[in-house]
Design a protein around this motif. Sequence first.
Motif, PDB file in Angstrom:
ATOM      1  N   UNK A 371       0.234  66.689  15.126  1.00 48.08           N
ATOM      2  CA  UNK A 371       0.197  67.551  13.946  1.00 48.08           C
ATOM      3  C   UNK A 371       1.380  67.219  13.042  1.00 48.08           C
ATOM      4  N   UNK A 372       1.128  67.144  11.716  1.00 45.90           N
ATOM      5  CA  UNK A 372       2.180  66.771  10.774  1.00 45.90           C
ATOM      6  C   UNK A 372       2.206  67.715   9.578  1.00 45.90           C
ATOM      7  N   UNK A 373       3.377  67.892   9.030  1.00 46.14           N
ATOM      8  CA  UNK A 373       3.593  68.703   7.838  1.00 46.14           C
ATOM      9  C   UNK A 373       3.005  67.967   6.629  1.00 46.14           C
ATOM     10  N   UNK A 374       2.105  68.623   5.888  1.00 43.31           N
ATOM     11  CA  UNK A 374       1.461  67.990   4.738  1.00 43.31           C
ATOM     12  C   UNK A 374       2.469  67.543   3.688  1.00 43.31           C
ATOM     13  N   UNK A 375       3.535  68.313   3.504  1.00 48.25           N
ATOM     14  CA  UNK A 375       4.483  68.022   2.418  1.00 48.25           C
ATOM     15  C   UNK A 375       5.231  66.704   2.612  1.00 48.25           C
ATOM     16  N   UNK A 376       5.308  66.198   3.856  1.00 50.23           N
ATOM     17  CA  UNK A 376       6.014  64.929   4.082  1.00 50.23           C
ATOM     18  C   UNK A 376       5.101  63.875   4.716  1.00 50.23           C
ATOM     19  N   UNK A 377       3.788  64.105   4.634  1.00 52.82           N
ATOM     20  CA  UNK A 377       2.846  63.182   5.285  1.00 52.82           C
ATOM     21  C   UNK A 377       2.928  61.780   4.695  1.00 52.82           C
ATOM     22  N   UNK A 378       3.173  61.685   3.359  1.00 50.87           N
ATOM     23  CA  UNK A 378       3.222  60.374   2.726  1.00 50.87           C
ATOM     24  C   UNK A 378       4.345  59.514   3.298  1.00 50.87           C
ATOM     25  N   UNK A 379       5.483  60.131   3.620  1.00 59.03           N
ATOM     26  CA  UNK A 379       6.613  59.398   4.181  1.00 59.03           C
ATOM     27  C   UNK A 379       6.354  58.991   5.630  1.00 59.03           C
TER      28      UNK A 379
END
Length: 477
Positions: A371-379
């Motif tokens: 599971x990952x935080x959407x706000x930093x998914x691009x990084x």
Amino acid sequence: MAKKLVKEITARDADFAQWYTDVCRKAELMDYSDAKGFIIYRPYGFALWEGIKGYLDGEFKKTGHQNVYMPLVIPESLFLKEAEHVEGFAPETAIITVGGNETLAERLIIRPTSETLFCNHYSRIITSYRDLPKKYNQWCSVVRWEKTTRPFLRGSEFLWQEGHTVHKDEEEARKEALDILDAYDRLGKELLAIPFIIGQKTEKEKFAGAVDTYSIEALMHDGKALQSGTTHYLGTGFAEAFNISFQDKDGKVKNPHQTSWGVSTRLIGAVIMVHGDDSGLVLPPYLAPVQVVIIPIQQKKPGVLEACEEIKKSIKKQGVRVQIDDSDKSPGWKFSESEMKGIPLRIEIGPRDLEKNQCVLAKRYNGEKTTHDISIIDESIPPILKTIHEEMYEKALMNVIDNTRITNDYEEFKEIIKEKQGYVKMMWCGDQACEEKVKADTQATSRCMPFNQEAVGKVCPICGKPAKHLVYWAKAY
């Protein structure tokens, strides 16, 4: 319905050959044409070749190679100029005898390779040491009339690159052949996540007309080896046959030294067989046409598709190849389809995920979900893809290590080839008769003599004579 795609694939360990064909078809890499042995490269399959081509083309141009294009056909008289070369390819040639409604005065060979075309051209444009080196490469297809064919691995027509270079002396030409071998090895490490065994071919296995042939060899899941590319030091034989000469700085007229080298769409077959599993393709991230697929859950719910679009935009800015599957298929079907196509990373996002400002990431090669935080998914995506590539390479390398055995006993050698397959490292006296005996007894062949020659024994286990070379032996495609 979601499991239907997988059910249509034969299990790897039940029938590896059928599994391979099933994956080629179900992953939409290719289709069969109406002409036996000639396949249609579908967009997804051709995209894999474009990835390989893009990597190598960049590497070649860094070292001063130029792309050219030679004719599809070779006049028979030209083809016959280099006797050893002709003898090697004659059984595989397709020949044009009629043009329009007229019988041709001279038959035309559809190129099985283009040494003769390049040599004829070089004989016209090389006159001085100032003209050297000539470092040409072409991307094209060739035709070899194979009796038994298999998609990507062996076909009557296949796509490849073939480099043909001319040098002032042996040292420079040999360096070229080995430098290209290194480029092919890097292709495996950096793009395909495939560890290659590299080394020199025996006299029996070398290219027709070459002085020395070097190869990259890959080990498939079923324990068979695949010759995945070759480079050749040709010496001056072709130059002498085609009257290629130059006036050197000392005023003397000399024959130049040549190389040729190539890899083909056979590399696609290697990727399939090294990394694939019972759910389909498993693609290394830097080769995959689509690196990340975003699958919306309950996509008709407010905000789901909009969130997918935002994630796609942010990931794309990182230089990642990303798609959204917003088709009307069920999420389960989409999961199976993305697995079949080997997409390295899947992002799942639905209403519950949005409430928590998170998404689920699923890695194709091992099924791991996080599971990952959407706000930093691009990084997060680029380092995850890098880790996937490295772990896929390590997994493939461990397969090579676990399936490479050493023996000094010929009876044990035969048992290993029969029961376990994989590579067997065994000493060899250098006599072709021993190579032929190995093939007759086991169907295994010499794959290459590695540059790092370990003395694992003093005698050739096949005949008992003093050993000269360490050889990797295996059954092969």
